[in-house]
Every structure is written in structure tokens, then in C-alpha cells.
Design an enzyme around this catalytic site. Structure first.
Site, PDB file in Angstrom:
ATOM      1  CB  CYS A   1       1.259   4.754 -11.190  1.00  0.00           C
ATOM      2  SG  CYS A   1       2.363   6.114 -12.881  1.00  0.00           S
TER       3      CYS A   1
ATOM      4  CG  HIS B   1       1.799   2.498 -16.333  1.00  0.00           C
ATOM      5  ND1 HIS B   1       1.886   1.954 -16.074  1.00  0.00           N
ATOM      6  CD2 HIS B   1       3.086   3.630 -15.826  1.00  0.00           C
ATOM      7  CE1 HIS B   1       1.509   2.271 -14.593  1.00  0.00           C
ATOM      8  NE2 HIS B   1       2.506   3.644 -14.828  1.00  0.00           N
TER       9      HIS B   1
ATOM     10  NE  ARG C   1      12.493   1.600  -8.578  1.00  0.00           N
ATOM     11  CZ  ARG C   1      13.018   2.433  -8.784  1.00  0.00           C
ATOM     12  NH1 ARG C   1      14.715   2.410  -8.644  1.00  0.00           N
ATOM     13  NH2 ARG C   1      12.745   3.229  -9.953  1.00  0.00           N
TER      14      ARG C   1
ATOM     15  CD  GLU D   1      -0.157  -1.367 -15.865  1.00  0.00           C
ATOM     16  OE1 GLU D   1      -0.614  -1.675 -15.546  1.00  0.00           O
ATOM     17  OE2 GLU D   1       0.394  -0.539 -16.701  1.00  0.00           O
TER      18      GLU D   1
END
Length: 210
Positions: A139, A163, A86, A76
Site C-alpha cells: 500500500c 485505507h 513483514r 493517508e
């Protein structure tokens, strides 16, 4: 050289998490390696990272998380100061439009040479690409929290987030992309080695159109 690798406990109804499974399988390449499993919980996860950094001076910290649906290993590039969940975390928390660190910068760039890492993985045939979004779940929360700790309390430490895809066992039912845990572990070994040996990242395109 002292290296800290972290992975997450399972979340979202999963029975396993390839981030922690792969971290457990990573072998040291001449450096002292510490492994830490993080709770998939806002707040508690960063607190665990903070405690680990307070206990020892690390040269490199690489946090690892699951990104189900991605087809390769994705270092990342940017952590954003935003929690927008979510689904609930493992403690039932579900922050919406809240900062990771109130008053903190909008974003931090990684301290890892992400393009060089992707090139190292590609050279061994491991699918990989640079990602420009770590999402807004735990994360990214850990990624931003780590980079804020580096910026404010632990200067000189190199840190970042990676990831990884589902394991084949997770992906079987839904037909999602996956990587064997052993391959993911090898990718993490290469990322650690590359990060320790590379001070200036490759000047090569890793941009996206959307």
C-alpha cells in the site's frame, strides 16, 4: 473530470479485498470514472499505475488499500520511501529496508484534502480519521510510487491513498472492526467528490500524540 480509482487483489491468504470490492461499487457523480485492480506485488503494482497514467490524463487518482484492524476509513497523509515487508507479497517478494524509488525524496505528502474528506465522511456518520502512516507494505509502495509519478512525470494531477477496514465477512472469525462494502464505497464517493471540489484543505487538527 477524469478520475482513476484503484484497489488491490486479495493478499495474505484472504479470499477477498474490500478495497477492490468497494471500488467496484463506487458510482460516478458526473465525472468519468476508471477503475483498476492492482496486483499486491512490489514493483508490478506501481508499473500498473504508471501505465494507467500514461494512457490518459487524469484530474484525480485515488488508490485504495485494505488495513485490517482499523475501525474506519483513513485517508493517508504521508508516503515514505521505504519497503519493509513483514510478509511476502503475492509473488513471494519480501524486500527489507529498500527504497521504493532509489534516490527519491524521503517522503511525499498527499495531494488530497484529507481533513475535508474526513469531515465529509463524519457528516454522513461514516467512521473516519486522518492516518499518518500507510505502513511499509505494498500500500505505501503504491502511495509513494503514485506521488513520485505525479511529482516527476504528471504535474497537476491530484493523487493520494485511502485505507479501508475489513469487510464484515473477513472480520467475523477474528472479531476485528469492519465496515460493509456499501458503506466503504459511499465513503470513496464522498472522498472523490470532496477532492474534486476542495482546493484548500480544512485548517483543523488531525494530529496524534503517537
Amino acid at each position: 473530470m477524469d478520475v482513476l480509482l484503484t484497489g488491490f487483489e486479495p493478499f495474505g491468504g484472504e479470499l477477498t479485498n474490500p478495497s477492490w470490492d468497494a471500488v467496484q461499487a463506487v458510482r460516478s457523480d458526473g465525472h468519468r470514472l476508471t477503475k483498476l485492480r492492482l496486483p499486491c506485488v512490489f514493483g508490478e503494482s506501481v508499473a500498473a499505475v504508471r501505465e494507467a497514467l500514461a494512457a490518459r490524463r487524469y484530474d484525480l487518482v485515488v488508490c485504495v488499500g485494505q488495513a485490517g484492524g482499523r475501525d474506519g476509513v483513513t485517508p493517508e497523509r504521508v508516503a515514505v520511501n521505504l519497503d519493509d515487508a513483514r510478509i511476502p507479497d503475492n509473488a513471494g517478494g519480501q524486500p527489507i529496508d529498500e527504497p521504493v524509488v532509489p534516490g527519491g525524496p524521503a517522503a511525499y505528502f498527499t495531494g488530497l484534502p484529507v481533513k475535508a474528506c474526513v469531515a465529509a465522511l463524519a457528516a454522513e456518520g461514516i467512521p473516519a480519521s486522518v492516518s499518518h502512516s500507510a505502513g511499509t507494505f505494498v500500500c505505501n509502495h503504491v502511495f509513494y510510487g503514485l506521488m513520485h509519478l505525479v511529482a516527476t512525470e504528471h504535474p497537476g494531477v491530484r493523487g493520494g491513498f485511502v485505507h479501508v477496514p475489513f469487510s464484515p465477512e473477513q472480520a467475523e472469525a477474528g472479531g476485528h472492526p469492519s465496515l460493509p462494502v456499501a458503506t466503504t464505497a459511499r465513503a470513496l464517493e464522498l472522498i472523490v467528490r470532496t477532492s474534486l471540489s476542495t482546493s484548500v484543505d480544512l485548517r483543523a487538527t488531525a494530529g496524534t500524540l503517537h
